[in-house]
Write an enzyme that holds these catalytic residues in place. Structure first.
Site, mmCIF file in Angstrom:
data_model
loop_
_atom_site.group_PDB
_atom_site.id
_atom_site.type_symbol
_atom_site.label_atom_id
_atom_site.label_comp_id
_atom_site.label_asym_id
_atom_site.label_seq_id
_atom_site.Cartn_x
_atom_site.Cartn_y
_atom_site.Cartn_z
ATOM 1 N N CYS A 159 -4.179 -1.536 0.164
ATOM 2 C CA CYS A 159 -5.394 -0.715 0.166
ATOM 3 C C CYS A 159 -5.972 -0.651 -1.245
ATOM 4 C CB CYS A 159 -5.036 0.674 0.699
ATOM 5 S SG CYS A 159 -6.219 1.971 0.330
ATOM 6 N N CYS A 161 -6.793 2.752 -2.660
ATOM 7 C CA CYS A 161 -5.545 3.482 -2.975
ATOM 8 C C CYS A 161 -5.047 3.082 -4.363
ATOM 9 C CB CYS A 161 -4.455 3.154 -1.956
ATOM 10 S SG CYS A 161 -4.848 3.643 -0.270
#
Ligand SMILES: [Zn+2]
Length: 144
Positions: A71, A74
């Site tokens: 991600c 993230c």
């Protein structure tokens, strides 16, 4: 819940892996090799196996960053999360949960998008925020 649960914490100073009882999470444990603090405002990586023991042991508000390696947002938020941890110091416990490696926690908290930040007080969720945030906004999740 098992009071003997131990965390495997990597020392940020010397890299040694320390096995620390979850019950001591608020006691500012030092590294067994170099003697420096293991948790100097750093987020703690927790798993399906040790999350509950830490949640029970801490008296601090907990902010969990649900994330995954693939991600991009993230990974982009990770430095801001660490910065927020340093700013908050002892006022909060910042936790990271890799949703791929810990599917039980991801399911229990019904994580549908990442990053998602979940705030817990006394083990109960009292707020959450999805999407990457700057450090100041992360601090306000605890202080606000
Ligand atoms: Zn060390």
């Amino acid at each position: 819940m098992n009071d003997d649960t131990r965390l495997h914490l990597g020392c940020p100073h010397c890299g040694a892996t320390n096995r620390v009882p979850a019950a001591r999470i608020d006691d500012a444990p030092d590294c067994g090799r170099c003697g420096q603090p293991l948790l100097a405002g750093q987020p703690v990586a927790l798993t399906d196996a040790d999350f509950d023991a830490v949640l029970q042991a801490t008296g601090r508000p907990v902010l969990v960053d649900f994330w995954a390696e693939w991600c991009g947002p993230c990974r982009a938020m990770a430095p801001a999360f660490e910065q927020a941890g340093r700013q908050l110091g002892e006022r909060a416990l910042l936790v990271k949960v890799d949703t791929d490696a810990n599917p039980q926690l991801a399911q229990r908290f019904q994580i549908r998008s990442i990053p998602t930040l979940v705030k817990l007080v006394n083990g109960r969720e009292i707020g959450r925020s999805s999407g990457a945030l700057p450090a100041g906004a992360i601090v306000r999740l605890i202080d606000g």
